[in-house]
Design an enzyme around this catalytic site. Sequence first.
Site, short mmCIF file in Angstrom:
data_model
loop_
_atom_site.label_atom_id
_atom_site.label_comp_id
_atom_site.label_asym_id
_atom_site.label_seq_id
_atom_site.Cartn_x
_atom_site.Cartn_y
_atom_site.Cartn_z
N LEU A 125 127.40 107.99 21.14
CA LEU A 125 125.96 108.26 21.13
C LEU A 125 125.64 109.70 20.69
O LEU A 125 126.26 110.65 21.15
CB LEU A 125 125.43 108.05 22.56
CG LEU A 125 123.96 108.39 22.80
CD1 LEU A 125 123.05 107.44 22.04
CD2 LEU A 125 123.64 108.33 24.29
N ARG B 46 112.94 103.26 19.40
CA ARG B 46 114.28 103.03 18.87
C ARG B 46 114.39 101.81 17.98
O ARG B 46 115.16 101.81 17.02
CB ARG B 46 115.26 102.89 20.03
CG ARG B 46 115.49 104.20 20.71
CD ARG B 46 116.39 104.08 21.90
NE ARG B 46 116.62 105.41 22.47
CZ ARG B 46 117.27 105.62 23.61
NH1 ARG B 46 117.74 104.60 24.29
NH2 ARG B 46 117.44 106.85 24.05
N ARG C 175 113.28 99.14 24.91
CA ARG C 175 113.20 100.20 25.91
C ARG C 175 112.96 101.54 25.25
O ARG C 175 113.55 101.84 24.22
CB ARG C 175 114.50 100.26 26.70
CG ARG C 175 114.57 101.41 27.68
CD ARG C 175 115.83 101.37 28.52
NE ARG C 175 117.04 101.67 27.79
CZ ARG C 175 117.42 102.90 27.43
NH1 ARG C 175 116.66 103.95 27.71
NH2 ARG C 175 118.55 103.09 26.77
#
Lengths: 241, 565
Positions: B242, B276, B376
């Site tokens: 990430l 996202r 999310r």
Amino acid sequence: MSLTFKILRFDPLEEKPPHFEVFQHEPKPRDSVLEALKDIRDQQDPSLSFRYSCREAVCGACGMVINGQITLACKTQVESLQSDLVVVEPLPNLEIQKDLFVDMEPFWEAYRRVQPYLQPAGARPDNGYRVEEKDMEKVFQYVTCIMCGCCYSSCPVVARDERYLGPAALAKLYRFIKDPRDKRPFSAWREVDSPSGLWGCDTVFRCNEVCPKAVRPADGIEGLRRALIVERTKRLLRPKK
Amino acid sequence: MISHDLLIVGGGLAGLAAAMSADPKLKVGVISKVHPLRSHSVAAQGGINAALGNSPEGQDDSWEKHAFDTIKGSDYLADQDAAELMCRRAVPAIYELDQWGVPFSRFPGGAIAQRPFGGAGFSRTCYAADRTGQVILHTLFEQSVRRNITFYNEWLVTNLAVRDGKCLGLVVYDLASGKILPLAAKAVIFATGGYGRVYERSTNAYINFGSGIGLAFRAGAPLKDMEFVQFHPTSLCGKNILITEGARGEGGYLVNNKGRRFMEDYAPTAMELAPRDIVARAIQTEIDQGRGFENQYVHLDLRHLGRGKIEKRLPGIQEICLHFAGLDPADTPIPVQPAQHYSMGGIDVDKTCAAPIEGFYAAGECACVSVHGANRLGGNSLMEALVFGEIAGESASSYVRGSDFAGRPEREIAEEARKLQAKLQSLRERASGRNIFQLLNRLKLVMSEKVGVFRNEKDLREALAAISELREDYRQVYIFGICVRYCQELVTLIEFDYMLDVAEAIVLGALKRQETRGSHFRTDYPKRDDAGWLKHTLLTWTEKGPTVAYEEVHIDKYKPQERKY
């Protein structure tokens, strides 16, 4: 290119003493030692046991000894070893449970002994504490610690005194001592004010060398010594009731 | 037999939050397949959302605005009452973390600092440099040491024992002894995290197999909205580690091979800080249409932030780039590509975290309340784990206090354990068979190739066929390693069974949902269809395969609008 991996194998419940087993394995480009170990396990011997989780040097699970260096397997690129031979052993100063799994309990026991939690005084402020960034930054060095145990395994004092708290636990304590929100009582120093506590360090700085997160735990131990002396002096100078 | 009032499965953020909020008078235990500090929560980087209003230009922020952003970000699939509950409790939750010792970064004057994040109208994301998950997980663990909470580490839960819709206990594989143990519990909370490693390309830890979701499913708990899989826009190309959204929050640019900030074409106002799903699709489109580098990645450029800001605000990212890509983001753009990151769906629970099995609760990524709906927002997962972990601890405690537990279930749980033992014994007695690690690799490739950012009916049908083939092959599985203790082959073998159920649930939900919403993009149905599909998918396990049903979304204040950023 195929490399030779010599991996220490041991199961204390079996009669065979600790021994090296040799695997030939060709890592993929840019593979870490952890990725290589997983491939060896998956393709050659599924009974090989070792800890891992995040594979990005933040969870602290995969500490081991690689070509004599105590480090994280996920953070060590095979290429960086520049060697045809990769020797993998479990962390020293801790008992082997199986293969590269070691019993971390003494390490966690030391962690618990320093009261590793913030001890503020009084009620919680409604809108949070006011702490200046420069003060918070003083603890950032120590909260980078991932509790991998590499320092504990490298420490010559731990090797000879199993009661010694070790670098990670002491650095953790210093993190709270430097936190402006922490108001722990003077009595909290009792557990660490001893030869198996903050006076035990030989200042040979093996912990600083091996730390995969550049925490420099020995800075914390030195800081604790200074802080304790300051605390003691303050108490001496305080007028008696 | 070990017996507890409450057993919590998972030592990450949700599990520890549940342990902290559980009634201290109850006998509580936390079971984790790794030491709690090795849980994947530790890898969260950029921050945690709460409408504190600390940022100088963000003083008008409120929990209601946080709720609206969350609901809009979810493409209106979030249950609005649940989103409001989280956002309201988020503010005191941050102050509690502050009291417990989380070393948040600070604004001048000493208030908790907040940075901008995707899809948010205000700078709302509290952080500690880019190690937010690490410091919060460590702090909660410290507090659990203070509370003397009982931990069972390196125990893998293998079964949830249920009789007549009531939870009885668990079966576990204890890695240290190699034994299969039955455990009795009046209530059980699952905080078992996500299933990222069902995919080949994932930001998740190697241990995130998602078996908790699968074994709850098998025990009779329905799964909700499993087709909604979050792909993080920026994972380090190759290793898929990430690279936090905070890198864009601090001002980073996304650039294609023409040197252009291409987000202008997809989200002209929010640019790099669009939600996202939108950014991940934009990056994938650039790569697919030949505007990426080596047909694999685009650049995340942080050079203009300057070395000082990178070292102060994004030290972890700099370290990751140096160690895992051999580059310094102060000098060189970071090669990034989308990768599986998070599961919006999960075990179907209500606002109290209760699943439809009495005494069984779930919280965090393994659960679906639903707060995140179809997508999310960054910074909401830590908060969800924290708030709903606490709620689960409270709910389970009051259930244990208020219910009658006549009739000892020990025999039935022991029977479940014996069944598993017998199954493993029969596998060991085979002469040969399939290698579990090869099956796992096949599953991951199928999911990454066929069930990724862009989906269509043909790929999804092929994925379903591949999964049923894998299920056949799993019946022929063999234990190659001669080991009983610390046997990760056995761990994988037990978890894989449930991973197949999880994968099937994702694909089936995606195949049935003939629309595009949030993270679920169907190239053959590229529009959102509120009339047909503004509803939750609910899958229930049966011997013959999952059955599909749908449930209304809780909508009160905010009518669905088109999402523009």
